[in-house]
Design an enzyme around this catalytic site. Sequence first.
Site, PDB file in Angstrom:
ATOM      1  CG  ASP A 163     -44.890  78.687  65.295  1.00  0.00           C
ATOM      2  OD1 ASP A 163     -44.446  77.621  64.746  1.00  0.00           O
ATOM      3  OD2 ASP A 163     -45.706  79.228  64.954  1.00  0.00           O
TER       4      ASP A 163
ATOM      5  CG  ASP B 208     -40.269  74.876  67.768  1.00  0.00           C
ATOM      6  OD1 ASP B 208     -39.297  75.422  68.199  1.00  0.00           O
ATOM      7  OD2 ASP B 208     -41.487  75.458  67.593  1.00  0.00           O
TER       8      ASP B 208
ATOM      9  CB  CYS C 289     -49.779  60.068  57.416  1.00  0.00           C
ATOM     10  SG  CYS C 289     -48.253  59.406  57.558  1.00  0.00           S
TER      11      CYS C 289
HETATM   12  C1  B12 Z   1     -42.279  76.182  58.767  1.00  0.00           C
HETATM   13  C2  B12 Z   1     -43.371  75.417  59.337  1.00  0.00           C
HETATM   14  C3  B12 Z   1     -44.446  74.915  59.010  1.00  0.00           C
HETATM   15  C4  B12 Z   1     -44.480  74.955  57.157  1.00  0.00           C
HETATM   16  C5  B12 Z   1     -43.690  73.961  56.765  1.00  0.00           C
HETATM   17  C6  B12 Z   1     -43.633  72.579  57.371  1.00  0.00           C
HETATM   18  C7  B12 Z   1     -42.323  71.826  56.991  1.00  0.00           C
HETATM   19  N1  B12 Z   1     -41.845  71.118  56.130  1.00  0.00           N
HETATM   20  O1  B12 Z   1     -41.524  71.819  58.190  1.00  0.00           O
HETATM   21  C8  B12 Z   1     -45.996  74.456  57.109  1.00  0.00           C
HETATM   22  C9  B12 Z   1     -46.896  75.882  57.085  1.00  0.00           C
HETATM   23  C10 B12 Z   1     -46.498  73.932  55.897  1.00  0.00           C
HETATM   24  C11 B12 Z   1     -46.446  74.021  58.380  1.00  0.00           C
HETATM   25  C12 B12 Z   1     -47.492  73.042  58.466  1.00  0.00           C
HETATM   26  C13 B12 Z   1     -47.955  72.513  59.722  1.00  0.00           C
HETATM   27  N2  B12 Z   1     -47.339  72.591  61.176  1.00  0.00           N
HETATM   28 CO1  B12 Z   1     -45.812  73.818  61.295  1.00  0.00          CO
HETATM   29  N3  B12 Z   1     -44.062  74.629  61.504  1.00  0.00           N
HETATM   30  C14 B12 Z   1     -43.217  75.303  60.762  1.00  0.00           C
HETATM   31  C15 B12 Z   1     -41.853  75.517  61.731  1.00  0.00           C
HETATM   32  C16 B12 Z   1     -41.952  77.294  61.877  1.00  0.00           C
HETATM   33  C17 B12 Z   1     -40.510  75.395  61.256  1.00  0.00           C
HETATM   34  C18 B12 Z   1     -40.356  73.845  60.819  1.00  0.00           C
HETATM   35  C19 B12 Z   1     -38.985  73.337  60.138  1.00  0.00           C
HETATM   36  O2  B12 Z   1     -38.176  73.830  60.596  1.00  0.00           O
HETATM   37  N4  B12 Z   1     -39.247  72.595  59.311  1.00  0.00           N
HETATM   38  C20 B12 Z   1     -38.010  72.086  58.552  1.00  0.00           C
HETATM   39  C21 B12 Z   1     -38.319  70.618  58.148  1.00  0.00           C
HETATM   40  C22 B12 Z   1     -37.148  69.954  57.363  1.00  0.00           C
HETATM   41  O3  B12 Z   1     -37.953  70.031  59.418  1.00  0.00           O
HETATM   42  P1  B12 Z   1     -38.967  68.725  59.772  1.00  0.00           P
HETATM   43  O4  B12 Z   1     -40.232  68.445  58.692  1.00  0.00           O
HETATM   44  O5  B12 Z   1     -39.239  68.724  61.268  1.00  0.00           O
HETATM   45  O6  B12 Z   1     -38.085  67.565  59.307  1.00  0.00           O
HETATM   46  C23 B12 Z   1     -37.397  66.654  60.049  1.00  0.00           C
HETATM   47  C24 B12 Z   1     -37.660  65.268  59.824  1.00  0.00           C
HETATM   48  O7  B12 Z   1     -37.773  65.295  58.355  1.00  0.00           O
HETATM   49  C25 B12 Z   1     -36.433  64.619  60.143  1.00  0.00           C
HETATM   50  N5  B12 Z   1     -36.056  63.578  59.250  1.00  0.00           N
HETATM   51  C26 B12 Z   1     -35.495  63.476  57.731  1.00  0.00           C
HETATM   52  N6  B12 Z   1     -35.354  62.328  57.331  1.00  0.00           N
HETATM   53  C27 B12 Z   1     -35.661  61.291  58.420  1.00  0.00           C
HETATM   54  C28 B12 Z   1     -35.751  60.114  58.321  1.00  0.00           C
HETATM   55  C29 B12 Z   1     -36.049  59.346  59.544  1.00  0.00           C
HETATM   56  C30 B12 Z   1     -35.950  57.798  59.908  1.00  0.00           C
HETATM   57  C31 B12 Z   1     -36.356  60.017  60.595  1.00  0.00           C
HETATM   58  C32 B12 Z   1     -36.844  59.419  61.982  1.00  0.00           C
HETATM   59  C33 B12 Z   1     -36.352  61.646  60.736  1.00  0.00           C
HETATM   60  C34 B12 Z   1     -36.064  62.131  59.496  1.00  0.00           C
HETATM   61  O8  B12 Z   1     -35.229  65.513  59.877  1.00  0.00           O
HETATM   62  C35 B12 Z   1     -35.854  66.799  59.649  1.00  0.00           C
HETATM   63  C36 B12 Z   1     -35.121  67.972  60.210  1.00  0.00           C
HETATM   64  O9  B12 Z   1     -35.273  67.840  61.503  1.00  0.00           O
HETATM   65  C37 B12 Z   1     -42.258  74.909  63.118  1.00  0.00           C
HETATM   66  C38 B12 Z   1     -41.625  75.735  64.280  1.00  0.00           C
HETATM   67  C39 B12 Z   1     -40.502  75.721  64.504  1.00  0.00           C
HETATM   68  N7  B12 Z   1     -39.809  76.855  64.716  1.00  0.00           N
HETATM   69  O10 B12 Z   1     -39.716  74.498  64.451  1.00  0.00           O
HETATM   70  C40 B12 Z   1     -43.889  74.537  62.851  1.00  0.00           C
HETATM   71  C41 B12 Z   1     -44.366  73.311  63.418  1.00  0.00           C
HETATM   72  C42 B12 Z   1     -43.414  72.270  62.693  1.00  0.00           C
HETATM   73  N8  B12 Z   1     -45.639  73.407  63.127  1.00  0.00           N
HETATM   74  C43 B12 Z   1     -46.654  72.628  63.823  1.00  0.00           C
HETATM   75  C44 B12 Z   1     -47.685  72.318  63.592  1.00  0.00           C
HETATM   76  C45 B12 Z   1     -48.805  71.951  64.393  1.00  0.00           C
HETATM   77  C46 B12 Z   1     -48.276  72.403  61.882  1.00  0.00           C
HETATM   78  C47 B12 Z   1     -49.648  71.862  61.380  1.00  0.00           C
HETATM   79  C48 B12 Z   1     -49.978  70.554  61.989  1.00  0.00           C
HETATM   80  C49 B12 Z   1     -50.566  72.841  61.416  1.00  0.00           C
HETATM   81  C50 B12 Z   1     -51.848  72.511  60.830  1.00  0.00           C
HETATM   82  N9  B12 Z   1     -52.694  71.784  61.534  1.00  0.00           N
HETATM   83  O11 B12 Z   1     -52.087  72.950  59.510  1.00  0.00           O
HETATM   84  C51 B12 Z   1     -49.009  71.420  59.867  1.00  0.00           C
HETATM   85  C52 B12 Z   1     -48.438  70.199  59.678  1.00  0.00           C
HETATM   86  C53 B12 Z   1     -48.100  69.735  58.265  1.00  0.00           C
HETATM   87  C54 B12 Z   1     -47.144  68.457  58.408  1.00  0.00           C
HETATM   88  N10 B12 Z   1     -47.717  67.213  57.852  1.00  0.00           N
HETATM   89  O12 B12 Z   1     -45.824  68.605  58.884  1.00  0.00           O
HETATM   90  C55 B12 Z   1     -46.002  72.167  64.996  1.00  0.00           C
HETATM   91  C56 B12 Z   1     -45.625  70.879  65.163  1.00  0.00           C
HETATM   92  C57 B12 Z   1     -45.961  69.945  66.482  1.00  0.00           C
HETATM   93  C58 B12 Z   1     -45.530  68.507  66.222  1.00  0.00           C
HETATM   94  N11 B12 Z   1     -46.368  67.792  67.249  1.00  0.00           N
HETATM   95  O13 B12 Z   1     -44.701  68.047  65.643  1.00  0.00           O
HETATM   96  C59 B12 Z   1     -44.739  73.161  65.321  1.00  0.00           C
HETATM   97  C60 B12 Z   1     -43.405  72.510  65.927  1.00  0.00           C
HETATM   98  C61 B12 Z   1     -44.960  74.477  65.680  1.00  0.00           C
HETATM   99  C62 B12 Z   1     -44.896  74.360  67.273  1.00  0.00           C
HETATM  100  N12 B12 Z   1     -44.261  74.998  68.050  1.00  0.00           N
HETATM  101  O14 B12 Z   1     -45.744  73.688  67.881  1.00  0.00           O
HETATM  102  N13 B12 Z   1     -45.508  74.077  59.437  1.00  0.00           N
HETATM  103  S1  SF4 Z   2     -50.152  57.357  60.444  1.00  0.00           S
HETATM  104 FE1  SF4 Z   2     -48.553  55.887  60.807  1.00  0.00          FE
HETATM  105  S2  SF4 Z   2     -46.804  56.452  59.609  1.00  0.00           S
HETATM  106 FE2  SF4 Z   2     -48.074  58.310  59.818  1.00  0.00          FE
HETATM  107  S3  SF4 Z   2     -47.196  59.391  61.599  1.00  0.00           S
HETATM  108 FE3  SF4 Z   2     -49.180  57.911  62.101  1.00  0.00          FE
HETATM  109  S4  SF4 Z   2     -47.869  56.106  62.747  1.00  0.00           S
HETATM  110 FE4  SF4 Z   2     -46.585  57.300  61.708  1.00  0.00          FE
END
Ligand code: B12
Ligand code: SF4
Length: 419
Positions: A139, A145, A199
């Site tokens: 994290d 991650d 979602c």
């Molecule tokens: C910053 C952060 C947050 C921030 C911002 C979240 C965000 N936008 O990423 C906040 C505080 C809001 C947050 C919230 C939560 N978080 Co958080 N967070 C992080 C952290 C530290 C970094 C995430 C990151 O790099 N984000 C950058 C964004 C751009 O990355 P991404 O959202 O994954 O985006 C990818 C996809 O969008 C994909 N993508 C883009 N376009 C497309 C198109 C297609 C077709 C596909 C397939 C993919 C794709 O590419 C992007 C880049 O890889 C990580 C830990 C870590 N070091 O990685 C934990 C982490 C992501 N969080 C986690 C959790 C549990 C949560 C919460 C559920 C907590 C809660 N219950 O309140 C919520 C979930 C909110 C949500 N709906 O995502 C877990 C997720 C576990 C999992 N199963 O995924 C992590 C991994 C921590 C951990 N080590 O377990 N979090």
């Molecule tokens: S609610 Fe549906 S669209 Fe959203 S993450 Fe789950 S399977 Fe994917």
Amino acid sequence: MFNTQTIKEYGYALGFDMVHITTANPFPEAREVIEERIERGLFEGLPWFTAERTEVSCQPDALLPDARSIIALAMVYLTEQPADTTNTHDTPRGRISRYAWGDDYHEIIKPKLQQFAAWLRDYTRAEMGDALETRLFVDTGRMVDRAVAERAGLGWFGKNTNILTKGWGSWVFLAEIVTNLPLQPDRPVKTNCGSCEICLHACPTQALPRPYELDSTRCISFLTIELRGSIPIELRPLMGNLIFGCDICQEVCPVNKVAETRLGLRDRIASLPEEEKHARRTLPLVHVAQRGSVHDEFRPRAMTGSSPALIPLLTLTEEDFRARFRHSPIKRTKRRGLLRNVCVALGNSGDRQAIPALIGALHDQEALIRGHAAWALGQLGGQGQEAHTALLEALEHEQDEEVCKEIRAALAVCSNTRR
Ligand code: B12
Ligand code: SF4
Ligand code: SF4
């Protein structure tokens, strides 16, 4: 190449629920997406989440020179919600997101990663001598991650941006060991969300404007955990009784619902007499059941729980807060953040029992709490009533300009509502 299977088995024995491998190649797509979202302001309020950080976090050999592989790990935190606290209507209750019901996962996972690395050192010593290098992440480290998990085949990107695993849905924590060991990588899974968009529609603040994109600035998880200052007024009524994190986009997910059903099944198997467990050895979950429970550390703790009564939280002192949440992820918000969130939840509760406690919070030493208490009183008040009078009195003594603004706005709301 080392025996990847033996390494995976050690990870399972340590208590990880999924152990996969990917290469240490860079993550250029993740880097592009993250930089573009930072540019658009979607990470505003997370000052440490910068383009410079992203450059390193998407480049494993910037974290460990000569990195060859990443051991990608998942640990399930699904536990059942206690029935006793959820459905009582005698007093307003808050909701805490599932990952924070039990002990702080950073404290649980970090020592396991250290143990894993120590074991790897011994396991590879004959061939590697002292040349083994490892970097451990869970994290808070500079590592992407979810991108690692996806490439290692732990699961797929859900449209709510969480990684969904087959079997446990998104109820998993992710962690990694980056190493210079050459290991056999796994493949990404082929599954995806298909046409589902449940979602996206369920998010109360429209923080998921399109699939795979989160606007952190609107996400209740950000607002209740990471945001240090005032919660934007227009978002407060949408937060309901969520006081730490938000699980709504996970709770509605059909993949997660299947995982919850498995949990029930697992617990039923766990409670069977030994001979019966033995007779049912073919059941797919029996190996998990034999461990007794998935991870007791993540079960709701009496001191934190999943849905605490809100009013008593408003009288927590700094010492009470530290003692109560010492081992919980909730300590991250600090007392001022938690009590700010509690005020918002009470304002949304419509429950006038909360008024005396909120009047008390109007005199808290933290301006942030006083301001949010004023907002909540505005929501619950009514002209000429106790709340209205207390707000008028507080305005006479208040020194902080932001709090004065909150009080004036709350008075205006009170004047427009009759109780
Ligand atoms: C910053 C952060 C947050 C921030 C911002 C979240 C965000 N936008 O990423 C906040 C505080 C809001 C947050 C919230 C939560 N978080 Co958080 N967070 C992080 C952290 C530290 C970094 C995430 C990151 O790099 N984000 C950058 C964004 C751009 O990355 P991404 O959202 O994954 O985006 C990818 C996809 O969008 C994909 N993508 C883009 N376009 C497309 C198109 C297609 C077709 C596909 C397939 C993919 C794709 O590419 C992007 C880049 O890889 C990580 C830990 C870590 N070091 O990685 C934990 C982490 C992501 N969080 C986690 C959790 C549990 C949560 C919460 C559920 C907590 C809660 N219950 O309140 C919520 C979930 C909110 C949500 N709906 O995502 C877990 C997720 C576990 C999992 N199963 O995924 C992590 C991994 C921590 C951990 N080590 O377990 N979090
Ligand atoms: S609610 Fe549906 S669209 Fe959203 S993450 Fe789950 S399977 Fe994917
Ligand atoms: S965690 Fe809550 S606020 Fe954030 S995207 Fe999911 S449903 Fe929306």
